[in-house]
Design a protein around this motif. Structure first.
Motif, PDB file in Angstrom:
ATOM      1  N   GLY A   1      11.992  11.009  19.340  1.00  0.00           N
ATOM      2  CA  GLY A   1      12.900   9.670  19.105  1.00  0.00           C
ATOM      3  C   GLY A   1      11.547   9.069  18.053  1.00  0.00           C
ATOM      4  O   GLY A   1      12.304   7.433  17.950  1.00  0.00           O
ATOM      5  N   ASP A   2      10.564   9.457  17.640  1.00  0.00           N
ATOM      6  CA  ASP A   2       9.426   8.349  17.484  1.00  0.00           C
ATOM      7  C   ASP A   2       9.181   8.316  15.419  1.00  0.00           C
ATOM      8  O   ASP A   2      10.010   9.226  15.043  1.00  0.00           O
ATOM      9  CB  ASP A   2       8.178   8.643  18.115  1.00  0.00           C
ATOM     10  CG  ASP A   2       8.022   8.303  18.833  1.00  0.00           C
ATOM     11  OD1 ASP A   2       8.680   7.182  19.776  1.00  0.00           O
ATOM     12  OD2 ASP A   2       6.730   8.951  19.778  1.00  0.00           O
ATOM     13  N   LEU A   3       9.522   7.282  14.976  1.00  0.00           N
ATOM     14  CA  LEU A   3       8.914   7.391  13.659  1.00  0.00           C
ATOM     15  C   LEU A   3       7.175   7.354  13.415  1.00  0.00           C
ATOM     16  O   LEU A   3       6.571   6.251  14.493  1.00  0.00           O
ATOM     17  CB  LEU A   3       9.824   6.200  12.806  1.00  0.00           C
ATOM     18  CG  LEU A   3       9.505   6.291  11.804  1.00  0.00           C
ATOM     19  CD1 LEU A   3      10.434   7.355  10.797  1.00  0.00           C
ATOM     20  CD2 LEU A   3      10.357   5.252  11.307  1.00  0.00           C
ATOM     21  N   VAL A   4       7.138   8.395  12.928  1.00  0.00           N
ATOM     22  CA  VAL A   4       5.786   8.812  12.403  1.00  0.00           C
ATOM     23  C   VAL A   4       5.162   8.558  11.183  1.00  0.00           C
ATOM     24  O   VAL A   4       5.711   9.154  10.301  1.00  0.00           O
ATOM     25  CB  VAL A   4       5.087   9.836  13.281  1.00  0.00           C
ATOM     26  CG1 VAL A   4       4.042   9.960  13.213  1.00  0.00           C
ATOM     27  CG2 VAL A   4       6.029  10.137  15.015  1.00  0.00           C
TER      28      VAL A   4
ATOM     29  N   ILE B   1       1.620   5.257  13.975  1.00  0.00           N
ATOM     30  CA  ILE B   1       0.510   5.799  12.854  1.00  0.00           C
ATOM     31  C   ILE B   1      -0.085   6.569  13.599  1.00  0.00           C
ATOM     32  O   ILE B   1      -1.036   6.520  14.543  1.00  0.00           O
ATOM     33  CB  ILE B   1      -0.227   4.379  12.132  1.00  0.00           C
ATOM     34  CG1 ILE B   1       0.881   3.237  11.250  1.00  0.00           C
ATOM     35  CG2 ILE B   1      -0.957   5.409  11.642  1.00  0.00           C
ATOM     36  CD1 ILE B   1       0.101   2.408  11.395  1.00  0.00           C
ATOM     37  N   ASP B   2      -0.206   8.023  13.077  1.00  0.00           N
ATOM     38  CA  ASP B   2      -1.308   8.603  13.381  1.00  0.00           C
ATOM     39  C   ASP B   2      -1.930   9.155  12.197  1.00  0.00           C
ATOM     40  O   ASP B   2      -2.068   9.214  10.772  1.00  0.00           O
ATOM     41  CB  ASP B   2      -0.379  10.293  13.998  1.00  0.00           C
ATOM     42  CG  ASP B   2       0.086  10.160  14.608  1.00  0.00           C
ATOM     43  OD1 ASP B   2       0.491   9.272  15.193  1.00  0.00           O
ATOM     44  OD2 ASP B   2       0.563  11.073  15.333  1.00  0.00           O
TER      45      ASP B   2
ATOM     46  N   GLY C   1       0.897  -1.020   0.103  1.00  0.00           N
ATOM     47  CA  GLY C   1      -0.170  -0.208   0.174  1.00  0.00           C
ATOM     48  C   GLY C   1       0.539   0.810   0.019  1.00  0.00           C
ATOM     49  O   GLY C   1       2.121   1.303   0.000  1.00  0.00           O
ATOM     50  N   GLU C   2       0.127   2.084   0.277  1.00  0.00           N
ATOM     51  CA  GLU C   2       1.268   3.978   0.645  1.00  0.00           C
ATOM     52  C   GLU C   2       0.523   4.079   1.566  1.00  0.00           C
ATOM     53  O   GLU C   2      -0.485   3.694   2.447  1.00  0.00           O
ATOM     54  CB  GLU C   2       0.458   4.432  -0.816  1.00  0.00           C
ATOM     55  CG  GLU C   2       0.894   5.484  -0.449  1.00  0.00           C
ATOM     56  CD  GLU C   2       0.517   7.009  -1.216  1.00  0.00           C
ATOM     57  OE1 GLU C   2       0.464   7.680  -1.091  1.00  0.00           O
ATOM     58  OE2 GLU C   2      -1.248   6.224  -1.340  1.00  0.00           O
ATOM     59  N   VAL C   3       1.776   5.066   2.466  1.00  0.00           N
ATOM     60  CA  VAL C   3       2.003   6.003   3.349  1.00  0.00           C
ATOM     61  C   VAL C   3       1.586   7.333   3.203  1.00  0.00           C
ATOM     62  O   VAL C   3       2.714   7.540   2.328  1.00  0.00           O
ATOM     63  CB  VAL C   3       2.172   5.715   4.752  1.00  0.00           C
ATOM     64  CG1 VAL C   3       3.586   5.688   4.339  1.00  0.00           C
ATOM     65  CG2 VAL C   3       1.601   5.913   6.114  1.00  0.00           C
ATOM     66  N   ASP C   4       1.165   8.308   3.536  1.00  0.00           N
ATOM     67  CA  ASP C   4       1.234   9.986   3.171  1.00  0.00           C
ATOM     68  C   ASP C   4       2.369  10.442   2.987  1.00  0.00           C
ATOM     69  O   ASP C   4       2.697  11.331   2.553  1.00  0.00           O
ATOM     70  CB  ASP C   4       0.263  10.623   3.141  1.00  0.00           C
ATOM     71  CG  ASP C   4      -1.746   9.141   2.918  1.00  0.00           C
ATOM     72  OD1 ASP C   4      -1.453   9.581   1.831  1.00  0.00           O
ATOM     73  OD2 ASP C   4      -2.105  10.047   3.433  1.00  0.00           O
ATOM     74  N   ILE C   5       2.848  10.221   4.778  1.00  0.00           N
ATOM     75  CA  ILE C   5       3.563  10.921   5.141  1.00  0.00           C
ATOM     76  C   ILE C   5       4.299   9.840   6.042  1.00  0.00           C
ATOM     77  O   ILE C   5       3.813   8.737   7.080  1.00  0.00           O
ATOM     78  CB  ILE C   5       3.710  12.388   6.018  1.00  0.00           C
ATOM     79  CG1 ILE C   5       2.922  13.262   5.113  1.00  0.00           C
ATOM     80  CG2 ILE C   5       4.828  13.422   5.954  1.00  0.00           C
ATOM     81  CD1 ILE C   5       1.580  13.986   5.980  1.00  0.00           C
TER      82      ILE C   5
END
Length: 122
Positions: free
Chosen positions: A47-50, A97-98, A37-41
């Motif tokens: 320290g977090d990857l979002v 994931i936000d 799939g795809e993630v927009d941003i």
């Protein structure tokens, strides 16, 4: 020529990037695609990857932006995030994931932006 829906989505993603930068996030990638799939941003918040999904609506005619995050899309987001983590050096980083919801009129000149942290749980 992109469709009106595609143009609205791109505008929403640009607004979301600007919003996140103003909150101190570092944007690492946009429109990350893989087999799943795809993630927009993809951004870094301390320290977090979002991984950020952006949902944009001009009106409530089709429901609120957050209501459009279906179980199938959640599965694709999780799989895409896992793909990114497996293929990049950030694999050991804490991540989440936000959801960024954007509501506005025809041109989104004065959008209302809601940021839902941890919108998707594993």
């Amino acid at each position: 020529m992109p469709s009106p829906r595609t143009r609205l989505g791109r505008l929403g993603e640009e607004l979301a990037c600007q919003f996140l930068r103003e909150k101190g996030y570092a944007i690492l990638a946009t429109n990350y695609r893989c087999l799943w799939g795809e993630v927009d941003i993809i951004a870094r918040d301390g320290g977090d990857l979002v991984f950020v999904e952006v949902r944009t609506r001009r009106s409530a005619g089709y429901g609120a932006p957050e209501e459009s995050l279906t179980p199938a899309k959640v599965r694709r987001l999780l799989a895409t995030a896992q793909d990114y983590l497996q293929n990049h050096a950030d694999a050991e980083a804490s991540w989440r994931i936000d959801l960024v919801c954007i509501r506005g009129g025809r041109r989104l000149s004065s959008p209302l932006i809601d940021h839902l942290r941890h919108a998707v749980q594993e």
